[in-house]
Every structure is written in structure tokens, then in C-alpha cells.
Scaffold this motif. Structure first.
Motif, PDB file in Angstrom:
ATOM      1  N   LEU B 152      -4.805   4.491   9.004  1.00 44.97           N
ATOM      2  CA  LEU B 152      -4.867   3.089   8.597  1.00 44.97           C
ATOM      3  C   LEU B 152      -4.560   2.946   7.113  1.00 44.97           C
ATOM      4  N   GLN B 153      -4.968   3.947   6.307  1.00 48.60           N
ATOM      5  CA  GLN B 153      -4.602   3.908   4.884  1.00 48.60           C
ATOM      6  C   GLN B 153      -3.084   3.934   4.741  1.00 48.60           C
ATOM      7  N   LEU B 156      -1.633   0.537   5.674  1.00 48.44           N
ATOM      8  CA  LEU B 156      -1.779  -0.451   4.600  1.00 48.44           C
ATOM      9  C   LEU B 156      -0.808  -0.160   3.457  1.00 48.44           C
ATOM     10  N   ARG B 160       2.110  -2.635   2.018  1.00 46.07           N
ATOM     11  CA  ARG B 160       2.241  -3.039   0.609  1.00 46.07           C
ATOM     12  C   ARG B 160       3.597  -2.645   0.047  1.00 46.07           C
ATOM     13  N   GLY B 184      -2.645  -5.676   8.507  1.00 46.86           N
ATOM     14  CA  GLY B 184      -3.596  -4.571   8.630  1.00 46.86           C
ATOM     15  C   GLY B 184      -4.436  -4.695   9.887  1.00 46.86           C
TER      16      GLY B 184
END
Lengths: 199, 238
Positions: B152-153, B156, B160, B184
Motif C-alpha cells: 500500500l505504501q 500511494l 503521488r 488510495g
């Protein structure tokens, strides 16, 4: 030689499986927001992170029970070493430390947000209920987070409640109110996939 | 690099996670009871021993905890400030300064645990300590959080990057935050649906087989230390 044991396989039900998966993923997403989700704000020492948005949406989208369960997973995972707390930190030390109160409040805050928004533990369609209900839920969540957070900050740091409020809470409140409206826009606009919203 | 498990063969690596957790918890209690200059000297020495046993560098740990610096330094400074002469009362700043130092020690000890304990062992410890389905839910859920956090990091970070490549930085913070949150959450929920299907396909059960944990003779010193710290804390509190 073999210490194998046999026992019946106790399968997890379909709905519970989906809820466990969603609770774990929302907990992980809240942790991911702690690091990657920060947007620097000009002239402010406090970065803008979306962590509290994870708390709001856990309560709103999963309901009070699974929302609280999700935030509990977030805390336990952080306590045993997942880098999910602010800035990618982890460990029981953070929970026992100055800012631990904010974290402990997350399951309660998510439960309050979910309960007030849905008017009970049954999920309702967030697109059609009056906006005042999710707003009331998230306001209660903010109050719970700051009450517990400030109390632990003052106790652990051994300073007065007023100083604790000034240092650790007031600078963050406008940002959290702002996140509350983002959460409201998210659940009203239908910009989340339809499978995100309860049937 | 954030605080994560590193394989190794230090003393702490070979201990059972439950005894390490006991040391950590009793250290926290003792640190709260003995927040005096004398007590903190002893606790500092103990922290040094524990970090050496865990082969964890204090300097690297400070580097990873630097984001806490404004709070640790800010609390005593703010408490010492007064309106009017003499503007800064040193006596007022001493208790929060001791408290800040205590927090630093607790963070060091927890860093030593995180560095030396693999996630599987922590999961097994949770599931064996907390009984019933609730303990199993915690065990499974924590393992899933560890598994999906890096994914998930990355999701994200990609969102971005994509925003940036399309001049997203020129949008207002409100728009940027909203778009990041929508994308997200959508990705996280899509992953959750796929995960649930995959778990069902693999007979996701309440009673899976866990790695063995063994409290052995080598855990005795750690358990003795935990008991000693708790007893000292109890003695000091009465």
C-alpha cells in the motif's frame, strides 16, 4: 518422531473473511498514510498526514465493530513492530510515550464515528443518509482522539493540560477538521468504487 | 530505513518473543516509577546492556526517531517559559525534561525488540497468549498488516508520482489530499476483495498450524530481569 496433531478444519465464514481482509487492509492503509501520505504545508512545522482519515473511513465504511477491529489491528501491529506510527516508527514505546493517547483512542473513535453515522451497528448506504450523521460521528471521533491524546501527553510528559493542549493538540485540530470534510466528500460523491460502499 | 527486523545471532535474537515482551513491558513500568536523576542513570545503564545484547546501534536508532525531537525538546521548553520576567523558570522545566529522557530510553528498548524479533514469531506469540477466536483474529490480522503495508505504501507513492508528473503540485492541498485518498482507498479495497477471495479459495481457517515457540533455559535471565524490574517498580510505587 512426528508431533503432528489432527483436528477438524474450522473454516472462517465468507462474510467474516471479507471483513477480516478489509479490516487488515484499512489498518495497513492507515499505516501507509503515516509515511507516504504526508503533504508538506508551507510555513508549518506540522506535516499534513492522512492518518486520521483512515480512522474516519474505517468507522464509516466498515461500521462500528469492524472499524474498531481494524484500528485495533493497527495498534497491535505497531506494538509488535510494523512501522505504522507517525514517521514510520513502531514498538510499545510509542504507545507508552507522549503521543500514545492519540493512538489508543483510534479504535474508540472509529467505533463512535461508525455508530453515529449508521445509527447502530448495521451498515446503511452512506450516499443517502443525511450528512449530519457522518459529520456528528466524525466530530465525536475528533473529540475522543484529542481528549485521550492530550490527557496522555500531559501525564507522560509531566506538564499541565493547557501546555499539552497548546503543544500537541491545537496545531493539529484545523487539519483534522479539514480531513473530516474530505471524508464527507469521499463518501457522498461516490468517487469510491461502488463495491466499497455497503450494499 | 525505518525500524524493522534484521536477522542476526545476537543474544536477543535467540530469545523467545514472549520473554522479550515481558522485559519491554516491565522496563516501561519501572521507567515510569523511577523518573528521577538517580533512577534514570540506572535505567540508562540497563538500556545500554539491552541494546548491546540486541546488537542495535543507539546512534542509528536516534536517527530513526528524529521526527520526535520537536516533542521531546518542546515539552520542557514550553513548560519552562513564563509570561514576564524571568521568562524561563528552570525548575519548571526539569520534570518534563526527565520525562522526555525517560521516553527516549523506552523507545531505545522497544527498538531493540523490533530489530530482533521476526513477525512470524510475534504473530505466534500473540495467538498463543490471547485465547480463542479473538487471538486468532489478531494473529491473522497483524500478519496481513505486515504483508500489505509495503504494497500500500508503494501504491500511494505511485499515485503521488503520477500526480506530480501531471503537475498535481499546482493544485490546492484539498484537491491533492482528496485525490490521494480516493485512489488510495479504492486500491486498498480492491486488494481486500481479491485477498478475501484468495483466502476462501485456500480454506481460510480459524485453526492453522503455527511455527513452534519455546521458552527455554536461555530465556531465564530475561524473565528474571522482567520480574526484577516489576518488583522494583512495585517497591518504588508503594
Amino acid at each position: 518422531m512426528s508431533d503432528t496433531t489432527t483436528s477438524d478444519v474450522d473454516l472462517v465464514g465468507d462474510e467474516t473473511t471479507l471483513n477480516i481482509a478489509r479490516a487488515a487492509l484499512l489498518a495497513a492503509l492507515t499505516g501507509a498514510f503515516a509515511i507516504v501520505g504526508s503533504i508538506p504545508i508551507p510555513f508549518s512545522p506540522v506535516p499534513f498526514t492522512l492518518q486520521v482519515l483512515g480512522v474516519f473511513l474505517a468507522g464509516l465504511l466498515l461500521g462500528p465493530i469492524w472499524g474498531a477491529a481494524s484500528m485495533l489491528l493497527y495498534l497491535v501491529a505497531g506494538a509488535v513492530g510494523a512501522p505504522v506510527f507517525a514517521g514510520g516508527s513502531a514498538g510499545i514505546g510509542i504507545l507508552a510515550g507522549q503521543t500514545g493517547g492519540y493512538l489508543f483512542s483510534y479504535p474508540i473513535a472509529a467505533a463512535a464515528a461508525g455508530y453515529l453515522a449508521h445509527g447502530g451497528s448495521e451498515l446503511t448506504d452512506l450516499r443517502v443518509i443525511p450528512s449530519i450523521r457522518p459529520l456528528a460521528g466524525m466530530t465525536a471521533a475528533i473529540v475522543i482522539i484529542y481528549a485521550l491524546g492530550t490527557a496522555q501527553f500531559a501525564f507522560v510528559t509531566d506538564i499541565g493540560l493547557v501546555e499539552a493542549l497548546t503543544l500537541a493538540s491545537l496545531p493539529f485540530i484545523p487539519g483534522d477538521v479539514f480531513k473530516m470534510f474530505i471524508a464527507l466528500v469521499l463518501i457522498r460523491s461516490g468517487s469510491l468504487n461502488e463495491h466499497v460502499l455497503p450494499k | 530505513m525505518t525500524l524493522v527486523y534484521r536477522p542476526g545471532d545476537s543474544v536477543a535474537h535467540r530469545l523467545d518473543p514472549r520473554s522479550k515482551f515481558a522485559v519491554q513491558a516491565s522496563f516501561v513500568v519501572a521507567a515510569f516509577v523511577y523518573t528521577t536523576p538517580g533512577g534514570l542513570v540506572w535505567l540508562t545503564a540497563l538500556t545500554g546492556v539491552l541494546m548491546a545484547a540486541a546488537d542495535t546501534s543507539p546512534i542509528a536508532t536516534i536517527g530513526e526517531l528524529r521526527y520526535l525531537a520537536p516533542f521531546l525538546v518542546g515539552a520542557p521548553v514550553l513548560q519552562g517559559l513564563t509570561l514576564g520576567t524571568p521568562w524561563f523558570v528552570v525548575a519548571d522545566a526539569v520534570p518534563p525534561a526527565l520525562a522526555s529522557y525517560r521516553i527516549l530510553l523506552v523507545l531505545f528498548v522497544s527498538a531493540a525488540y523490533v530489530r530482533t524479533t521476526p513477525v512470524r514469531a510475534s504473530r505466534a506469540a500473540i495467538q498463543r497468549t490471547v485465547p480463542g477466536r479473538f487471538g486468532r483474529f489478531l494473529g491473522v490480522g497483524v500478519a496481513l498488516v505486515f504483508r500489505f503495508l509495503p504494497l500500500l505504501q508503494r501504491d500511494l507513492a505511485r499515485i503521488r508520482d503520477a500526480q506530480r508528473a501531471r503537475l498535481g503540485r499546482q493544485r490546492s492541498i484539498r484537491d491533492r489530499a482528496r485525490l490521494l485518498a480516493v485512489a488510495g482507498f479504492n486500491r486498498a479495497f480492491r486488494r481486500a476483495d481479491r485477498l478475501a477471495l484468495a483466502l476462501q479459495a485456500r480454506c481460510f481457517a480459524w485453526n492453522p498450524t503455527l511455527p513452534p515457540l519455546r521458552l527455554g533455559r536461555r530465556d531465564l535471565p530475561a524473565l528474571a530481569l522482567a520480574v526484577g524490574l516489576s518488583a522494583a517498580a512495585l517497591y518504588g510505587a508503594i
